[in-house]
Design a protein around this motif. Structure first.
Motif, PDB file in Angstrom:
ATOM      1  N   GLU A   1       0.775  -1.228   0.038  1.00 53.10           N
ATOM      2  CA  GLU A   1      -0.089  -0.001  -0.039  1.00 53.10           C
ATOM      3  C   GLU A   1       0.951   1.295   0.102  1.00 53.10           C
ATOM      4  N   GLY A   2       0.212   2.339  -0.445  1.00 56.70           N
ATOM      5  CA  GLY A   2       1.047   3.523  -0.680  1.00 56.70           C
ATOM      6  C   GLY A   2       0.284   4.919  -0.718  1.00 56.70           C
ATOM      7  N   LEU A   3       1.007   5.774  -0.891  1.00 57.35           N
ATOM      8  CA  LEU A   3       0.216   7.418  -1.019  1.00 57.35           C
ATOM      9  C   LEU A   3       0.891   7.934  -2.304  1.00 57.35           C
ATOM     10  N   ALA A   4       0.123   8.446  -3.217  1.00 57.70           N
ATOM     11  CA  ALA A   4       0.509   9.230  -4.375  1.00 57.70           C
ATOM     12  C   ALA A   4       1.790   8.414  -4.965  1.00 57.70           C
ATOM     13  N   HIS A   5       2.887   9.305  -5.104  1.00 59.22           N
ATOM     14  CA  HIS A   5       4.055   8.752  -5.867  1.00 59.22           C
ATOM     15  C   HIS A   5       5.030   7.788  -5.375  1.00 59.22           C
ATOM     16  N   ASP A   6       5.072   6.791  -5.659  1.00 66.27           N
ATOM     17  CA  ASP A   6       6.211   5.865  -5.269  1.00 66.27           C
ATOM     18  C   ASP A   6       6.760   4.897  -6.184  1.00 66.27           C
ATOM     19  N   LEU A   7       7.989   4.493  -5.741  1.00 68.06           N
ATOM     20  CA  LEU A   7       8.782   3.695  -6.412  1.00 68.06           C
ATOM     21  C   LEU A   7       9.031   2.268  -5.920  1.00 68.06           C
ATOM     22  N   VAL A   8       8.334   1.088  -6.273  1.00 65.76           N
ATOM     23  CA  VAL A   8       8.401  -0.111  -5.398  1.00 65.76           C
ATOM     24  C   VAL A   8       9.088  -1.298  -6.606  1.00 65.76           C
ATOM     25  N   VAL A   9       9.689  -2.039  -5.774  1.00 64.03           N
ATOM     26  CA  VAL A   9      10.238  -3.136  -6.537  1.00 64.03           C
ATOM     27  C   VAL A   9       9.362  -4.708  -6.349  1.00 64.03           C
ATOM     28  N   TYR A  10       8.984  -5.229  -7.428  1.00 64.12           N
ATOM     29  CA  TYR A  10       8.070  -6.173  -7.340  1.00 64.12           C
ATOM     30  C   TYR A  10       9.016  -7.507  -7.619  1.00 64.12           C
ATOM     31  N   ASP A  11       9.128  -8.270  -6.529  1.00 59.65           N
ATOM     32  CA  ASP A  11       9.957  -9.313  -6.648  1.00 59.65           C
ATOM     33  C   ASP A  11       9.199 -10.943  -6.905  1.00 59.65           C
ATOM     34  N   GLY A  12       8.009 -10.779  -7.139  1.00 63.02           N
ATOM     35  CA  GLY A  12       7.328 -12.161  -7.454  1.00 63.02           C
ATOM     36  C   GLY A  12       7.366 -12.619  -8.759  1.00 63.02           C
ATOM     37  N   PRO A  13       6.926 -13.715  -8.953  1.00 57.68           N
ATOM     38  CA  PRO A  13       6.764 -14.334 -10.270  1.00 57.68           C
ATOM     39  C   PRO A  13       5.770 -13.806 -11.317  1.00 57.68           C
ATOM     40  N   PRO A  14       5.598 -14.494 -12.546  1.00 57.27           N
ATOM     41  CA  PRO A  14       4.280 -13.719 -12.935  1.00 57.27           C
ATOM     42  C   PRO A  14       2.935 -13.973 -12.346  1.00 57.27           C
ATOM     43  N   GLY A  15       2.232 -12.949 -12.877  1.00 58.43           N
ATOM     44  CA  GLY A  15       0.838 -13.179 -11.973  1.00 58.43           C
ATOM     45  C   GLY A  15      -0.103 -11.937 -12.483  1.00 58.43           C
ATOM     46  N   VAL A  16      -1.164 -11.594 -11.657  1.00 56.66           N
ATOM     47  CA  VAL A  16      -2.027 -10.346 -11.951  1.00 56.66           C
ATOM     48  C   VAL A  16      -1.852  -9.584 -10.741  1.00 56.66           C
ATOM     49  N   LEU A  17      -1.728  -8.251 -11.019  1.00 56.76           N
ATOM     50  CA  LEU A  17      -1.581  -7.009 -10.130  1.00 56.76           C
ATOM     51  C   LEU A  17      -3.086  -6.460 -10.052  1.00 56.76           C
ATOM     52  N   ASP A  18      -3.641  -6.706  -8.907  1.00 52.67           N
ATOM     53  CA  ASP A  18      -4.772  -5.811  -8.611  1.00 52.67           C
ATOM     54  C   ASP A  18      -4.795  -4.413  -8.039  1.00 52.67           C
ATOM     55  N   PHE A  19      -5.098  -3.294  -8.767  1.00 49.58           N
ATOM     56  CA  PHE A  19      -4.731  -2.012  -8.330  1.00 49.58           C
ATOM     57  C   PHE A  19      -6.067  -1.137  -7.750  1.00 49.58           C
ATOM     58  N   LEU A  20      -6.150  -0.588  -6.681  1.00 42.75           N
ATOM     59  CA  LEU A  20      -6.942   0.261  -6.491  1.00 42.75           C
ATOM     60  C   LEU A  20      -6.478   1.613  -5.962  1.00 42.75           C
ATOM     61  N   HIS A  21      -6.929   2.776  -6.545  1.00 41.81           N
ATOM     62  CA  HIS A  21      -6.466   4.061  -6.378  1.00 41.81           C
ATOM     63  C   HIS A  21      -7.701   4.879  -6.110  1.00 41.81           C
ATOM     64  N   ARG A  22      -7.440   5.572  -4.916  1.00 38.67           N
ATOM     65  CA  ARG A  22      -8.630   6.539  -4.558  1.00 38.67           C
ATOM     66  C   ARG A  22      -8.239   7.933  -4.653  1.00 38.67           C
ATOM     67  N   GLY A  23      -8.200   8.589  -5.702  1.00 43.42           N
ATOM     68  CA  GLY A  23      -8.040  10.094  -5.779  1.00 43.42           C
ATOM     69  C   GLY A  23      -8.956  10.548  -6.799  1.00 43.42           C
ATOM     70  N   GLU A  24      -8.238  11.929  -7.175  1.00 40.63           N
ATOM     71  CA  GLU A  24      -8.980  12.863  -8.289  1.00 40.63           C
ATOM     72  C   GLU A  24      -8.342  12.623  -9.464  1.00 40.63           C
ATOM     73  N   SER A  25      -7.143  12.831  -9.440  1.00 44.61           N
ATOM     74  CA  SER A  25      -6.459  13.062 -10.938  1.00 44.61           C
ATOM     75  C   SER A  25      -5.874  11.812 -11.477  1.00 44.61           C
ATOM     76  N   ARG A  26      -4.870  11.738 -12.462  1.00 48.27           N
ATOM     77  CA  ARG A  26      -4.589  10.665 -13.072  1.00 48.27           C
ATOM     78  C   ARG A  26      -3.742   9.711 -12.206  1.00 48.27           C
ATOM     79  N   PHE A  27      -4.023   8.425 -12.280  1.00 44.46           N
ATOM     80  CA  PHE A  27      -3.269   7.161 -11.806  1.00 44.46           C
ATOM     81  C   PHE A  27      -2.397   6.537 -12.765  1.00 44.46           C
ATOM     82  N   THR A  28      -1.178   6.517 -12.803  1.00 41.21           N
ATOM     83  CA  THR A  28      -0.456   5.594 -13.761  1.00 41.21           C
ATOM     84  C   THR A  28       0.711   4.752 -13.115  1.00 41.21           C
ATOM     85  N   VAL A  29       0.895   3.608 -13.755  1.00 36.39           N
ATOM     86  CA  VAL A  29       1.760   2.675 -13.320  1.00 36.39           C
ATOM     87  C   VAL A  29       2.490   2.284 -14.528  1.00 36.39           C
TER      88      VAL A  29
END
Length: 402
Positions: A322-350
């Motif tokens: 979990e995080g807030l606004a702008h962040d950089l994280v390292v995903y260490d896992g194998p292939p899969g599906v990422l489920d994202f939920l963003h609660r904001g008003e402006s653009r959300f990108t990954v």
């Protein structure tokens, strides 16, 4: 500036604070390293994770982080090593938070202008205490935050140790391993190699080592740059060429805060961060060019602080984060599906960053996984490990399905 003498204390707000141990550089002046120890019952740490320093930069609770040193200037200029802490997030069974400093290859008697400073998120002074009269000490308890009367107080301590950080840490419950025995002199014949020992347990996520040939790797001393408005930051040659580095920026009461890379001629090239919140504490990533130093264009309407950190300081996950606004994280896992939920008003990108396919070129691979506006619920496939550069204006969550 609120100056307090040794032994005195002052009430501090239970909020995010910065702590700097400062000194003046010079020829023959040893370098100073700051650390924090979280103490539970009996004035002892609850485990090794309660020591936060350059090689273990983030406490598991998220309440304390080591930010690194200000970039050194000419001899005689000020230097500082920084901690960030949020007293409102300190776990209930922690009663004291000790701020310590140590030197290697010298003593504090050779360190001029030593002091400890506490400021709030806006940079306003909360407490200041000079550390004078040092001689042969190699470690210092500069001050401590203590729960008192339902709130928090900061006390200026200034107690020295001639046994260094190891002696200080031992007194507070950290188990320090003994150094290996010395190797005998000339004529020594080494014994036959012993069987390889079992692999050690994994390190905490923020300090997981990576192979030296991987762009995740590359340790160096963190650097801090400060400015206002639009400025070009030219990083030093100590950054590892062809590797990623973590960028962390703070700016308060600004209409916008942006970071761009610069080309070989100093011209702005690519946006790494574009934040439009009033108060920004954000993280992003940059790839260090192989043939030249990293240069960045930073712009904000208010004073800003940029820290350049090894990627080992980034948060890592393989199942949920979990995080807030702008962040950089390292995903260490194998292939899969990422489920994202963003609660904001402006653009959300990954964006997902992976190493360059051709090792001779600096162009990393980037995929835009998510691009939405406002409240975003989306599932995307991820083919394996990589960097996730997340940008939004509100809280977000990411869970992994395999």
């Amino acid at each position: 500036m609120t100056q307090i003498p040794r032994g005195a204390d002052i009430a501090v707000p239970p909020q995010a604070l910065h702590v700097a141990v400062s000194w003046r550089t010079g020829h023959g002046v040893p370098d100073v390293d700051v650390s924090a120890l979280l103490l539970g019952a009996g004035g002892q740490v609850r485990g090794d994770a309660d020591l936060v320093f350059c090689n273990h930069a983030t406490h598991p609770s998220g309440a304390v982080r080591h930010l690194g040193k200000s970039a050194p200037g000419v001899p005689g200029s000020p230097a500082a090593d920084w901690l960030w802490l949020d007293l409102s997030r300190v776990e209930p069974d922690v009663g004291r938070l000790v701020i310590a400093a140590s030197v290697d290859g010298g003593a504090f008697g050779r360190v001029p202008g030593l002091d400890v400073r506490v400021t709030d998120a806006s940079g306003a002074s909360v407490a200041y205490c000079p550390m004078e009269g040092a001689t042969t000490e190699t470690a210092f308890v500069c001050g401590e935050f203590r729960r008192q009367g339902g709130g928090w107080h900061f006390r200026a301590v200034g107690r020295g140790y001639v046994s260094g950080l190891a002696g200080l840490a031992t007194d507070l419950g950290i188990v320090v391993e003994a150094p290996p025995p010395p190797i005998p002199g000339p004529g020594y014949v080494p014994p036959r190699p012993a069987p390889a020992p079992a692999a050690p347990p994994p390190l905490p996520p923020q300090s997981v080592p990576v192979p030296s040939g991987d762009p995740y790797g590359g340790e160096f001393r963190p650097a801090t740059y400060q400015g206002r408005g639009k400025e070009t930051v030219r990083c030093g040659p100590e950054l590892p060429p062809g590797r990623w580095v973590l960028l962390e920026i703070e700016s308060y009461h600004s209409l916008s805060t942006t970071i761009e890379t610069c080309d070989a001629h100093g011209r702005a090239e690519e946006y790494l961060l574009a934040a439009y919140e009033d108060d920004v504490r954000a993280r992003t990533v940059a790839l260090v060019p192989r043939a030249r130093p990293l240069a960045l264009r930073v712009e904000a309407d208010a004073p800003w602080t940029l820290r350049v950190l090894p990627l080992s300081h980034a948060r890592r996950f393989d199942s949920h984060i979990e995080g807030l606004a702008h962040d950089l994280v390292v995903y260490d896992g194998p292939p899969g599906v990422l489920d994202f939920l963003h609660r904001g008003e402006s653009r959300f990108t990954v964006h997902r960053h992976t190493p360059p396919q051709d090792p001779l070129y600096d162009d990393e691979e980037q995929d835009l996984l998510v691009n939405g506006v406002g409240e975003v619920r989306v599932s995307v496939r991820v083919p394996g490990p990589g960097l996730l550069r997340i940008s939004g204006d509100g809280p977000w969550k990411c869970a992994v399905r395999r």
